[in-house]
Write an enzyme that holds these catalytic residues in place. Structure first.
Site, short mmCIF file in Angstrom:
data_model
loop_
_atom_site.label_atom_id
_atom_site.label_comp_id
_atom_site.label_asym_id
_atom_site.label_seq_id
_atom_site.Cartn_x
_atom_site.Cartn_y
_atom_site.Cartn_z
N LYS A 1 -10.67 -5.52 10.18
CA LYS A 1 -9.56 -4.95 10.95
C LYS A 1 -9.46 -5.59 12.33
CE LYS A 1 -8.03 -2.13 7.80
NZ LYS A 1 -6.69 -2.32 7.21
N GLY B 1 0.81 -1.21 0.00
CA GLY B 1 0.00 0.00 0.00
C GLY B 1 0.84 1.26 0.00
N ALA B 2 2.01 1.19 -0.63
CA ALA B 2 2.98 2.30 -0.58
C ALA B 2 2.68 3.41 -1.57
CB ALA B 2 4.39 1.76 -0.82
N SER B 3 1.60 3.29 -2.33
CA SER B 3 1.30 4.28 -3.36
C SER B 3 0.87 5.62 -2.78
CB SER B 3 0.20 3.76 -4.29
OG SER B 3 0.61 2.58 -4.94
N SER C 1 -7.26 -0.67 12.19
CA SER C 1 -8.04 0.56 12.29
C SER C 1 -8.76 0.59 13.63
CB SER C 1 -9.08 0.64 11.16
OG SER C 1 -10.02 1.68 11.40
N ALA D 1 -14.88 -5.42 11.00
CA ALA D 1 -14.65 -6.84 11.26
C ALA D 1 -13.34 -7.32 10.66
CB ALA D 1 -15.82 -7.66 10.71
N TYR E 1 -15.82 -3.61 7.26
CA TYR E 1 -14.44 -3.09 7.35
C TYR E 1 -13.92 -3.28 8.77
CZ TYR E 1 -10.63 0.36 7.40
OH TYR E 1 -9.42 1.00 7.55
#
Length: 253
Positions: A161, A17-19, A144, A159, A157
């Protein structure tokens, strides 16, 4: 261990996820601390934009789609064969779509769990197999605050995380024999593109209510990157199975 335990010189770290957002901030900070960073995302152009902002050398762009989980383990093996063993990785890649329960469907559930949870397990599988076990390895999952609290329209979402937090605890014990630590950070709302998409899915009043839950204001990607770098570093060599909230006082509010 280095005299300066936050020194990453000689270490190679994968950042998924480095974008953009938190992933980009992690890559920038780790490079500043001396790491050679392998940048992962789906878009080579945005990865190259991140790479151009990194200090130091030896950084690599490695695009790969996190939804292809059955091939992630072999992808990690290929990375290590080409660039050398990884000392750690931070898993920032993820998806978030606000959707109330009345719109729930299997495809939405499967996609969210696939990208946010299954990919973390698949990368860990490859990392465990291909590394130097004489050196302590470190994994940090980016979860999160949604995994710790209830948020309307954000249950799937949350759940996924919460699953990352549980994965952290389970893997931290399973990977002790491999000399790998596993920890997790749980950010609240951070000023990223994902936050902008969340804002667009709400009324102005709804979003302002969310902002008001953060006594210290919204976080910046760098705030989360600092916590990630600490947990990856030798400064945290005796910290394992921890989920660290990075949330500007949200939980105390």
């Amino acid at each position: 261990m280095s005299i300066q335990p936050m020194d990453f010189s000689g270490k190679r770290v994968l950042v998924t996820g480095a974008s953009s957002g938190i992933g980009r901030a992690c890559a920038v900070l780790l490079a500043e601390l001396g790491a050679k960073v392998i940048l992962n995302g789906r878009n080579i152009q945005t990865l190259q934009h991140t790479a151009e902002s990194l200090v130091g050398g030896g950084h690599v762009c490695a695009p790969f789609d996190m939804t292809d989980t059955d091939k992630l383990c072999d992808w990690i093996k290929t990375l290590t064969a080409e660039h050398g063993y990884l000392d750690g990785f931070v898993h920032c890649a993820g998806v978030q779509v606000t959707k109330p329960i009345r719109l729930f469907d299997q495809a939405f559930f499967d996609d969210t769990m696939h990208v946010n949870l299954a990919s973390a397990m698949a990368i860990t599988q490859g990392f465990r197999l291909k590394r130097d076990r004489t050196k302590q390895g470190a994994i940090v999952f980016v979860a999160s605050i949604a995994g710790l609290i209830g948020q309307t329209g954000n249950t799937v979402y949350g759940a996924s995380k919460a699953g990352l937090m549980s994965l952290t605890r389970g893997l931290s014990m399973e990977l002790l024999r491999d000399n790998i630590r596993v920890n997790c950070v749980a950010p609240a709302l951070v000023a990223t593109d994902m936050a902008e998409r969340t804002k667009a899915s709400m009324t102005e009043a709804q979003f302002q209510h969310m902002v008001n839950q953060h006594p210290m204001g919204l976080g910046q990607p760098e705030d989360v990157a600092n916590a990630v770098a600490f947990l990856l570093s030798d400064a945290a060599k005796w910290i394992n199975a921890v989920t660290l909230p990075v949330e500007g006082g949200y939980l105390a509010n």
